[in-house]
Scaffold this motif. Structure first.
Motif, PDB file in Angstrom:
ATOM      1  N   ARG A 118      29.172 -49.765 -74.106  1.00  0.00           N
ATOM      2  CA  ARG A 118      27.995 -48.983 -74.467  1.00  0.00           C
ATOM      3  C   ARG A 118      28.411 -47.839 -75.390  1.00  0.00           C
ATOM      4  O   ARG A 118      27.796 -47.576 -76.422  1.00  0.00           O
ATOM      5  CB  ARG A 118      27.321 -48.419 -73.208  1.00  0.00           C
ATOM      6  CG  ARG A 118      26.073 -47.650 -73.540  1.00  0.00           C
ATOM      7  CD  ARG A 118      25.345 -47.114 -72.324  1.00  0.00           C
ATOM      8  NE  ARG A 118      24.238 -46.315 -72.811  1.00  0.00           N
ATOM      9  CZ  ARG A 118      23.095 -46.815 -73.220  1.00  0.00           C
ATOM     10  NH1 ARG A 118      22.887 -48.105 -73.154  1.00  0.00           N
ATOM     11  NH2 ARG A 118      22.154 -46.029 -73.695  1.00  0.00           N
ATOM     12  N   VAL A 122      27.122 -47.482 -79.169  1.00  0.00           N
ATOM     13  CA  VAL A 122      26.200 -46.386 -79.463  1.00  0.00           C
ATOM     14  C   VAL A 122      26.880 -45.258 -80.235  1.00  0.00           C
ATOM     15  O   VAL A 122      26.265 -44.609 -81.072  1.00  0.00           O
ATOM     16  CB  VAL A 122      25.581 -45.855 -78.147  1.00  0.00           C
ATOM     17  CG1 VAL A 122      24.722 -44.642 -78.393  1.00  0.00           C
ATOM     18  CG2 VAL A 122      24.751 -46.950 -77.493  1.00  0.00           C
ATOM     19  N   ASN A 140      21.309 -51.101 -85.564  1.00  0.00           N
ATOM     20  CA  ASN A 140      20.895 -50.341 -84.388  1.00  0.00           C
ATOM     21  C   ASN A 140      21.338 -51.100 -83.141  1.00  0.00           C
ATOM     22  O   ASN A 140      20.529 -51.685 -82.432  1.00  0.00           O
ATOM     23  CB  ASN A 140      19.373 -50.176 -84.449  1.00  0.00           C
ATOM     24  CG  ASN A 140      18.851 -49.339 -83.328  1.00  0.00           C
ATOM     25  OD1 ASN A 140      19.612 -48.722 -82.586  1.00  0.00           O
ATOM     26  ND2 ASN A 140      17.542 -49.325 -83.186  1.00  0.00           N
ATOM     27  N   TRP A 141      22.644 -51.095 -82.859  1.00  0.00           N
ATOM     28  CA  TRP A 141      23.183 -51.895 -81.759  1.00  0.00           C
ATOM     29  C   TRP A 141      22.588 -51.465 -80.420  1.00  0.00           C
ATOM     30  O   TRP A 141      22.534 -50.273 -80.138  1.00  0.00           O
ATOM     31  CB  TRP A 141      24.712 -51.803 -81.721  1.00  0.00           C
ATOM     32  CG  TRP A 141      25.340 -52.712 -82.714  1.00  0.00           C
ATOM     33  CD1 TRP A 141      25.785 -52.394 -83.958  1.00  0.00           C
ATOM     34  CD2 TRP A 141      25.549 -54.119 -82.571  1.00  0.00           C
ATOM     35  NE1 TRP A 141      26.265 -53.509 -84.591  1.00  0.00           N
ATOM     36  CE2 TRP A 141      26.148 -54.585 -83.767  1.00  0.00           C
ATOM     37  CE3 TRP A 141      25.310 -55.043 -81.550  1.00  0.00           C
ATOM     38  CZ2 TRP A 141      26.490 -55.923 -83.960  1.00  0.00           C
ATOM     39  CZ3 TRP A 141      25.652 -56.367 -81.744  1.00  0.00           C
ATOM     40  CH2 TRP A 141      26.236 -56.801 -82.940  1.00  0.00           C
ATOM     41  N   LEU A 142      22.173 -52.430 -79.636  1.00  0.00           N
ATOM     42  CA  LEU A 142      21.545 -52.240 -78.324  1.00  0.00           C
ATOM     43  C   LEU A 142      20.170 -51.597 -78.427  1.00  0.00           C
ATOM     44  O   LEU A 142      19.484 -51.436 -77.447  1.00  0.00           O
ATOM     45  CB  LEU A 142      22.414 -51.403 -77.374  1.00  0.00           C
ATOM     46  CG  LEU A 142      23.846 -51.854 -77.142  1.00  0.00           C
ATOM     47  CD1 LEU A 142      24.473 -50.987 -76.050  1.00  0.00           C
ATOM     48  CD2 LEU A 142      23.917 -53.310 -76.726  1.00  0.00           C
ATOM     49  N   GLY A 143      19.763 -51.205 -79.642  1.00  0.00           N
ATOM     50  CA  GLY A 143      18.504 -50.469 -79.791  1.00  0.00           C
ATOM     51  C   GLY A 143      17.314 -51.363 -80.059  1.00  0.00           C
ATOM     52  O   GLY A 143      16.184 -50.904 -80.021  1.00  0.00           O
ATOM     53  N   PRO A 232      16.425 -52.620 -74.705  1.00  0.00           N
ATOM     54  CA  PRO A 232      15.214 -51.815 -74.778  1.00  0.00           C
ATOM     55  C   PRO A 232      13.984 -52.577 -74.279  1.00  0.00           C
ATOM     56  O   PRO A 232      13.932 -53.778 -74.400  1.00  0.00           O
ATOM     57  CB  PRO A 232      15.096 -51.524 -76.281  1.00  0.00           C
ATOM     58  CG  PRO A 232      15.789 -52.653 -76.931  1.00  0.00           C
ATOM     59  CD  PRO A 232      16.882 -53.073 -76.007  1.00  0.00           C
ATOM     60  N   PHE A 233      13.077 -51.848 -73.772  1.00  0.00           N
ATOM     61  CA  PHE A 233      11.852 -52.334 -73.107  1.00  0.00           C
ATOM     62  C   PHE A 233      12.016 -53.681 -72.406  1.00  0.00           C
ATOM     63  O   PHE A 233      11.296 -54.621 -72.633  1.00  0.00           O
ATOM     64  CB  PHE A 233      10.610 -52.309 -74.016  1.00  0.00           C
ATOM     65  CG  PHE A 233      10.805 -52.825 -75.419  1.00  0.00           C
ATOM     66  CD1 PHE A 233      10.566 -54.145 -75.718  1.00  0.00           C
ATOM     67  CD2 PHE A 233      11.224 -51.965 -76.429  1.00  0.00           C
ATOM     68  CE1 PHE A 233      10.739 -54.614 -76.995  1.00  0.00           C
ATOM     69  CE2 PHE A 233      11.396 -52.439 -77.713  1.00  0.00           C
ATOM     70  CZ  PHE A 233      11.155 -53.768 -77.990  1.00  0.00           C
TER      71      PHE A 233
ATOM     72  N   GLY B 180      16.115 -43.279 -75.000  1.00  0.00           N
ATOM     73  CA  GLY B 180      16.926 -44.344 -74.402  1.00  0.00           C
ATOM     74  C   GLY B 180      17.288 -44.040 -72.957  1.00  0.00           C
ATOM     75  O   GLY B 180      18.072 -44.753 -72.360  1.00  0.00           O
ATOM     76  N   LEU B 239      16.280 -45.512 -79.525  1.00  0.00           N
ATOM     77  CA  LEU B 239      16.197 -46.273 -78.272  1.00  0.00           C
ATOM     78  C   LEU B 239      17.530 -46.350 -77.549  1.00  0.00           C
ATOM     79  O   LEU B 239      17.608 -46.843 -76.436  1.00  0.00           O
ATOM     80  CB  LEU B 239      15.662 -47.686 -78.547  1.00  0.00           C
ATOM     81  CG  LEU B 239      14.198 -47.723 -78.971  1.00  0.00           C
ATOM     82  CD1 LEU B 239      13.712 -49.145 -79.082  1.00  0.00           C
ATOM     83  CD2 LEU B 239      13.332 -46.949 -77.997  1.00  0.00           C
ATOM     84  N   THR B 240      18.607 -45.888 -78.186  1.00  0.00           N
ATOM     85  CA  THR B 240      19.883 -45.843 -77.461  1.00  0.00           C
ATOM     86  C   THR B 240      20.321 -44.409 -77.197  1.00  0.00           C
ATOM     87  O   THR B 240      21.444 -44.182 -76.769  1.00  0.00           O
ATOM     88  CB  THR B 240      20.995 -46.593 -78.216  1.00  0.00           C
ATOM     89  OG1 THR B 240      20.999 -46.170 -79.570  1.00  0.00           O
ATOM     90  CG2 THR B 240      20.789 -48.083 -78.138  1.00  0.00           C
ATOM     91  N   ASP B 242      20.636 -42.020 -74.866  1.00  0.00           N
ATOM     92  CA  ASP B 242      20.533 -41.690 -73.441  1.00  0.00           C
ATOM     93  C   ASP B 242      20.813 -40.199 -73.263  1.00  0.00           C
ATOM     94  O   ASP B 242      21.007 -39.483 -74.248  1.00  0.00           O
ATOM     95  CB  ASP B 242      21.478 -42.556 -72.607  1.00  0.00           C
ATOM     96  CG  ASP B 242      22.929 -42.388 -73.012  1.00  0.00           C
ATOM     97  OD1 ASP B 242      23.256 -41.387 -73.688  1.00  0.00           O
ATOM     98  OD2 ASP B 242      23.745 -43.254 -72.665  1.00  0.00           O
ATOM     99  N   GLN B 386       9.332 -47.255 -74.864  1.00  0.00           N
ATOM    100  CA  GLN B 386      10.317 -47.862 -75.760  1.00  0.00           C
ATOM    101  C   GLN B 386       9.672 -48.880 -76.701  1.00  0.00           C
ATOM    102  O   GLN B 386       9.987 -48.915 -77.889  1.00  0.00           O
ATOM    103  CB  GLN B 386      11.414 -48.539 -74.939  1.00  0.00           C
ATOM    104  CG  GLN B 386      12.376 -47.544 -74.315  1.00  0.00           C
ATOM    105  CD  GLN B 386      13.765 -48.155 -74.135  1.00  0.00           C
ATOM    106  OE1 GLN B 386      13.895 -49.289 -73.688  1.00  0.00           O
ATOM    107  NE2 GLN B 386      14.785 -47.413 -74.486  1.00  0.00           N
TER     108      GLN B 386
END
Lengths: 285, 411
Positions: A118, A122, A140-143, A232-233, B180, B239-240, B242, B386
């Motif tokens: 992570r 990120v 936008n990795w993981l986004g 996400p979501f 996020g 969205l990431t 945190d 999100q």
């Protein structure tokens, strides 16, 4: 007969305690409505199962994610692992070092690994991206759901490939070298040797590795829990995560148990089918 | 971060002395989630065991990124739960209903502030002991705002938009969004459109009954405007973001405003030395009077397990915690938190605590209503927010989805 009982008893006791009993209890709770805390669970029959199939769209989405995830990771990790095993069973310099390096990720626990990756996705990737201008890193990795999916696949493949490689390697080095030499003398080209000789002879390893990777991928929890939390979501919410959230975040222990029972049946059926199919391909040396 | 594990503090020789005095030796099992208070708990349990040699402690702390509520449930599922544990509000108190003990007659009850007692009062009985007061909102970097030429701290949504544009022109992102992080986006930030109104609890009841439409609600639309503003003037890859990323954006000076709470004070102080910071309300619209309030609440209450074998010892210990000079001094020296009791003086807790105390003392607060939402709401709100930020939901769809989730989970 008395001896038989003596020998089997220890294993049986543990099997009952850690397998049969929890599964039985799980089936019982799946037929109740329970928040996980109350001392009484209310019996409601098969209503949880009806609701699961009729109205729980997130559970279906999670199930679909798990299927896609399993297909991707099983194919990629086994292909990679077999290729690495082939390469690292050749007499190479630093062979032992390479083997150790590839197996290492499997030794790290999934949660820690998820957190590390992570951080890499990120924090490290954007920095690398802005320093080098390579667009792959600036994604936008993981986004978003797409990179979230492939990010999870990447980490899981990275974790499991080393172990599968070991199994393939053990099978490859145990092939009788007389057979390989004979084939070479008979004029078999490298690719022919691979497909006609090596692959059929290591078929038992395929059975094992496919079984392991199938069941690992289906039950994927820790890596995704630490990596994306299903986001996400909820686009990367694997089914095991969905079960966990249902039971503990939503306080629907009964519904969570119903999902777990459903999952047990599906994963059991698929892996059994796979073992049957691949075992048929095995040949004697 | 994920931190968990038991912390054992057993006073040396405690057992032995106890038997000499002929008292029964008792081990109190305490469960909470304040990982940052581990050292404080080692200290105070050692002191208490010194004063009461027959009492020893087993303090278990599960928190940080770990899911302490799940951990607590498994404690109970695995047999006897802890003697003393924590709940975070009415919804959880209902869940633990049969394990709560009536604490109405304890000596600290009169000292506790009213706001800290109301949410835990059930059928006229006080079922939990409050401890800290905590607050969240927009934390701002005043120096960055001054550099960008933002004259005074914004007090309306329009002023916030102007400030955000100025900050952008100055080259910093205005916001570190936290979109996020489930407890930022799905819980604390989503508290605002419920709380900044008259009678939020009545509103939530009507929402659960299907009598209001969020898409037609003015405050919820204001709230989506605020999300739009944060998206426009926020960091990339929201969205990431945190809570760790959010905090580092803020402390590196890459963002001037973040929706966070007083618990971030130590991290901010460490990263942003000699910078003046403060709390700003969650400015939803231009009604300056209604907006000038900070979401202040009680993060958790201590519960005495009704099935504990040592309820009297547990109650006595909790009273000592907030009534003895030793315990009271620790709010300032070790916990660094504002106590939920009237006559405990604390000072020197830093600018965020001062701002919070100012808002609290003038009664300019809005409640933390999320602790009354049905189970599962955080996850669903988080997911919907999100999806909106990603562009998968329109404004109407976002509000309708939130409404549907709330109604379904209230059933």
């Amino acid at each position: 007969m008395r001896d038989f009982a003596k020998f089997v008893a220890p294993a049986t006791i543990f099997y009952v305690l850690i397998m049969v009993l929890p599964i039985t209890l799980g089936v019982y709770y799946s037929l109740t409505e329970w928040n996980g805390v109350d001392q009484e669970a209310r019996w409601i029959g098969i209503q949880n199962y009806l609701r699961l199939f009729a109205t729980d769209s997130q559970a279906l989405a999670s199930f679909w994610f798990t299927i896609r995830f399993t297909l991707s990771t099983v194919v990629i990790s086994n292909t990679l692992a077999f290729a690495l095993a082939l390469a690292l069973s050749q007499p190479l310099k630093f062979r032992a070092l390479f083997r150790a390096v590839f197996v290492l990720p499997n030794v790290i626990g999934g949660i820690i690994l998820g957190f590390i990756w992570r951080f890499i996705f990120v924090r490290v990737f954007p920095s690398v991206g802005s320093a080098t201008g390579i667009s792959l890193f600036s994604l936008n990795w993981l986004g978003d759901p797409f990179t979230g999916y492939w990010g999870s696949v990447l980490v899981f493949v990275w974790k499991t490939t080393g172990y599968l490689m070991l199994v393939y390697m053990a099978a490859i080095v145990s092939i009788d070298s007389n057979l390989l030499e004979a084939a070479e003398i008979d004029g078999a080209r490298p690719l022919q040797r691979l497909f006609r000789l090596i692959i059929p002879l290591v078929a038992p390893a395929f059975t094992i590795c496919l079984f392991l990777s199938l069941s690992w991928s289906f039950k994927i929890f820790d890596v995704i829990f630490a990596l994306t939390q299903g986001g996400p979501f909820r686009s990367t919410e694997a089914f095991a995560l969905n079960i966990y959230f249902e039971a503990f975040s939503y306080s629907n222990y009964g519904m969570g148990a119903a999902k777990a029972v459903f999952f047990l049946v599906v994963v059991g059926a698929i892996t059994l089918l796979q073992v049957r199919l691949t075992q048929r391909k095995e040949v004697a040396q | 971060m994920l931190l968990l594990g038991p912390s054992l503090s057993v006073a040396a020789g405690g057992q032995q002395q106890a038997t000499e005095q002929g008292e029964e030796s008792v081990e109190l099992h305490v469960f909470h989630f304040r990982v940052s208070d581990r050292a404080a708990w080692d200290k105070l349990t050692a002191e208490y065991s010194r004063l009461n040699p027959n009492i020893t402690f087993n303090v278990e702390i599960v928190g940080g990124g770990a899911d302490w509520i799940t951990a607590l449930k498994t404690k109970f599922a695995g047999g006897r739960g802890p003697d003393i544990f924590v709940v975070d509000g009415p919804t959880q108190a209902n869940l633990w209903g049969e394990y709560l003990t009536d604490l109405s007659d304890e000596p600290w009850v009169d000292d506790a502030i009213d706001m800290a007692k109301d949410p835990m009062t059930m059928d006229g009985k006080l079922m939990g002991m409050p401890f800290f007061v905590s607050g969240f909102g927009f934390i701002y970097n005043e120096d960055a705002m001054n550099r960008a030429g933002v004259g005074s701290v914004p007090s309306t949504f329009s002023e916030l938009s102007t400030a955000a544009a100025r900050l952008d022109d100055d080259g910093t992102n205005a916001f570190a969004t936290g979109f996020g992080e489930w407890w930022v986006a799905g819980m604390q930030f989503a508290n605002a459109p419920f709380a900044y109104r008259e009678d939020p609890y009545g509103f939530m009841q009507r929402l659960a009954d299907g009598e209001v439409s969020l898409a037609d609600d003015a405050l919820f639309n204001d709230w989506v405007d605020l999300i739009d503003l944060m998206m426009e003037h926020g960091e990339s890859n929201q969205l990431t973001t945190d809570n760790n990323v959010q905090t580092s954006l803020f402390t590196n000076g890459d963002a001037a405003i973040m929706h966070q709470g007083i618990w971030k004070a130590p991290a901010i102080e460490e990263g942003l030395t000699d910078t003046s910071i403060g709390f700003m309300p969650v400015l939803l619209n231009d009604d300056a009077d209604q907006m000038d309030r900070l979401p202040i609440g009680i993060p958790f209450w201590w519960i005495v397990n009704a099935e504990s074998e040592h309820p009297e010892e547990a109650k006595e210990f909790l009273s000592w915690l907030v009534m003895s000079d030793y315990g009271r001094a620790m709010f300032e020296t070790d916990f660094n938190m504002v106590p939920a009791y009237k006559d405990i003086d604390v000072s020197g807790l830093g600018p965020l605590a001062e701002d919070m105390q100012n808002y609290a003392s003038q009664n300019k607060t809005v409640p933390w209503v999320f602790t009354s939402w049905p189970d599962g709401t955080y996850r669903e709100f988080f997911s919907h927010v999100q999806a909106y930020v990603q562009g998968n939901l329109s404004r109407e769809e976002l509000l309708t989805e939130m409404e549907n989730s709330y109604i379904r989970l209230s059933e």
